[in-house]
Design a protein around this motif. Structure first.
Motif, PDB file in Angstrom:
ATOM      1  N   ALA A  87      45.289  -6.349 -35.728  1.00 48.28           N
ATOM      2  CA  ALA A  87      44.977  -6.462 -34.299  1.00 48.28           C
ATOM      3  C   ALA A  87      44.032  -7.635 -34.038  1.00 48.28           C
ATOM      4  O   ALA A  87      44.222  -8.386 -33.076  1.00 48.28           O
ATOM      5  CB  ALA A  87      44.362  -5.159 -33.795  1.00 48.28           C
ATOM      6  N   ARG A  90      45.984 -10.665 -34.317  1.00 45.95           N
ATOM      7  CA  ARG A  90      47.206 -10.578 -33.497  1.00 45.95           C
ATOM      8  C   ARG A  90      48.443 -10.834 -34.342  1.00 45.95           C
ATOM      9  O   ARG A  90      49.322 -11.627 -33.989  1.00 45.95           O
ATOM     10  CB  ARG A  90      47.121 -11.526 -32.304  1.00 45.95           C
ATOM     11  CG  ARG A  90      45.964 -11.175 -31.401  1.00 45.95           C
ATOM     12  CD  ARG A  90      45.913 -12.020 -30.179  1.00 45.95           C
ATOM     13  NE  ARG A  90      44.632 -11.793 -29.518  1.00 45.95           N
ATOM     14  CZ  ARG A  90      44.095 -12.601 -28.669  1.00 45.95           C
ATOM     15  NH1 ARG A  90      44.716 -13.697 -28.312  1.00 45.95           N
ATOM     16  NH2 ARG A  90      42.943 -12.323 -28.123  1.00 45.95           N
ATOM     17  N   ASP A  92      51.758  -9.272 -36.302  1.00 41.64           N
ATOM     18  CA  ASP A  92      52.752  -8.204 -36.391  1.00 41.64           C
ATOM     19  C   ASP A  92      53.221  -8.167 -37.855  1.00 41.64           C
ATOM     20  O   ASP A  92      53.612  -9.208 -38.395  1.00 41.64           O
ATOM     21  CB  ASP A  92      53.928  -8.498 -35.463  1.00 41.64           C
ATOM     22  CG  ASP A  92      54.969  -7.415 -35.519  1.00 41.64           C
ATOM     23  OD1 ASP A  92      55.850  -7.506 -36.417  1.00 41.64           O
ATOM     24  OD2 ASP A  92      54.915  -6.497 -34.686  1.00 41.64           O
ATOM     25  N   TYR A 100      50.584 -11.976 -42.455  1.00 46.56           N
ATOM     26  CA  TYR A 100      50.100 -10.604 -42.640  1.00 46.56           C
ATOM     27  C   TYR A 100      49.899 -10.336 -44.136  1.00 46.56           C
ATOM     28  O   TYR A 100      48.865  -9.803 -44.540  1.00 46.56           O
ATOM     29  CB  TYR A 100      51.099  -9.613 -42.031  1.00 46.56           C
ATOM     30  CG  TYR A 100      50.643  -8.180 -42.094  1.00 46.56           C
ATOM     31  CD1 TYR A 100      49.872  -7.630 -41.082  1.00 46.56           C
ATOM     32  CD2 TYR A 100      50.987  -7.372 -43.176  1.00 46.56           C
ATOM     33  CE1 TYR A 100      49.455  -6.308 -41.151  1.00 46.56           C
ATOM     34  CE2 TYR A 100      50.568  -6.055 -43.248  1.00 46.56           C
ATOM     35  CZ  TYR A 100      49.807  -5.528 -42.230  1.00 46.56           C
ATOM     36  OH  TYR A 100      49.385  -4.229 -42.299  1.00 46.56           O
ATOM     37  N   ARG A 130      45.374 -19.722 -37.317  1.00 46.05           N
ATOM     38  CA  ARG A 130      45.417 -18.614 -36.362  1.00 46.05           C
ATOM     39  C   ARG A 130      43.996 -18.142 -36.039  1.00 46.05           C
ATOM     40  O   ARG A 130      43.646 -17.967 -34.870  1.00 46.05           O
ATOM     41  CB  ARG A 130      46.249 -17.458 -36.927  1.00 46.05           C
ATOM     42  CG  ARG A 130      46.363 -16.277 -35.970  1.00 46.05           C
ATOM     43  CD  ARG A 130      47.133 -15.129 -36.583  1.00 46.05           C
ATOM     44  NE  ARG A 130      48.537 -15.402 -36.720  1.00 46.05           N
ATOM     45  CZ  ARG A 130      49.455 -15.050 -35.819  1.00 46.05           C
ATOM     46  NH1 ARG A 130      49.103 -14.423 -34.726  1.00 46.05           N
ATOM     47  NH2 ARG A 130      50.720 -15.331 -36.025  1.00 46.05           N
ATOM     48  N   LEU A 134      42.184 -18.446 -32.380  1.00 46.37           N
ATOM     49  CA  LEU A 134      41.714 -17.252 -31.676  1.00 46.37           C
ATOM     50  C   LEU A 134      40.196 -17.232 -31.518  1.00 46.37           C
ATOM     51  O   LEU A 134      39.658 -16.407 -30.786  1.00 46.37           O
ATOM     52  CB  LEU A 134      42.171 -15.991 -32.419  1.00 46.37           C
ATOM     53  CG  LEU A 134      43.669 -15.718 -32.403  1.00 46.37           C
ATOM     54  CD1 LEU A 134      44.011 -14.580 -33.353  1.00 46.37           C
ATOM     55  CD2 LEU A 134      44.140 -15.399 -30.983  1.00 46.37           C
ATOM     56  N   GLU A 173      35.679  -8.193 -27.786  1.00 44.86           N
ATOM     57  CA  GLU A 173      36.439  -8.039 -29.027  1.00 44.86           C
ATOM     58  C   GLU A 173      35.535  -7.621 -30.177  1.00 44.86           C
ATOM     59  O   GLU A 173      35.893  -6.758 -30.983  1.00 44.86           O
ATOM     60  CB  GLU A 173      37.183  -9.331 -29.377  1.00 44.86           C
ATOM     61  CG  GLU A 173      38.336  -9.653 -28.457  1.00 44.86           C
ATOM     62  CD  GLU A 173      37.914 -10.344 -27.152  1.00 44.86           C
ATOM     63  OE1 GLU A 173      36.709 -10.672 -26.974  1.00 44.86           O
ATOM     64  OE2 GLU A 173      38.789 -10.553 -26.307  1.00 44.86           O
TER      65      GLU A 173
END
Length: 190
Positions: A87, A90, A92, A100, A130, A134, A173
């Motif tokens: 999460a 972000r 999947d 991942y 990433r 973010l 967050e």
């Protein structure tokens, strides 16, 4: 309703729990209302204040701050569950399977303590991009070097009361991440 005494009432309840029981208490404090929980109220009965001071040394407050602060609220990436890490990034597990897998491999290996540890990894450049995109690397809560993590305080610490000053963290967050991590750890230990 604002001004109805909810914060004051909970403070009184927390004081009584600390004085009258041996329960361990975790306070997730979104508005920094209980950061002075270790200090008896000025209008307290002197005898009660003296009894309360005996417990005050067992109250630990962790707050957002800079590296090296003794009371700094910090987390390690490896302390997050795979769901929290996904999460946060972000990711999947199916659509972003390579990134991942890289994140989980790094966490399983016990590295990094923080996201900064990934930056030197050639294998994790997409994951690093990433995190940078973010802004996760800018979170002030990442444990570095010998910082104690708030999870250490919860699991191994001897504090009777642990106050997580979520209101002192810069972003929603970060607040959600700390609260979710602590609640998940408590749930797992139930």
């Amino acid at each position: 309703q604002s001004g109805s005494g909810k914060t004051y009432s909970l403070g009184v309840l927390l004081e009584h729990l600390l004085m009258e029981t041996s329960l361990r208490v975790l306070v997730l404090d979104p508005n920094s209302d209980y950061v002075r929980l270790s200090e008896p109220r000025a209008d307290a009965d002197p005898a009660a204040a003296a009894r309360y001071r005996e417990q005050a040394g067992k109250i630990l407050v962790r707050r957002g701050g800079t590296q090296g602060d003794d009371d700094r609220l910090a987390l390690r990436v490896r302390e997050l569950t795979p769901q929290h890490r996904a999460a946060l990034m972000r990711l999947d597990p199916i659509a972003d399977r390579d990134e991942y897998a890289q994140m989980e491999a790094a966490a399983e290996a016990g590295t990094p303590e923080s996201l900064y540890g990934l930056i030197d990894s050639e294998d994790a450049q997409a994951l690093v991009r990433r995190a940078l995109n973010l802004g996760i690397h800018e979170y002030g809560l990442w444990s570095q070097n010998d910082d104690v993590s708030i999870v250490d305080d919860l699991v191994e610490g001897d504090a009777r009361c642990l106050v997580a000053d979520l209101g002192s963290l810069d972003t929603q967050e970060e607040r959600s991440l700390v609260a979710g991590t602590l609640l998940e750890r408590l749930w797992r230990r139930r």
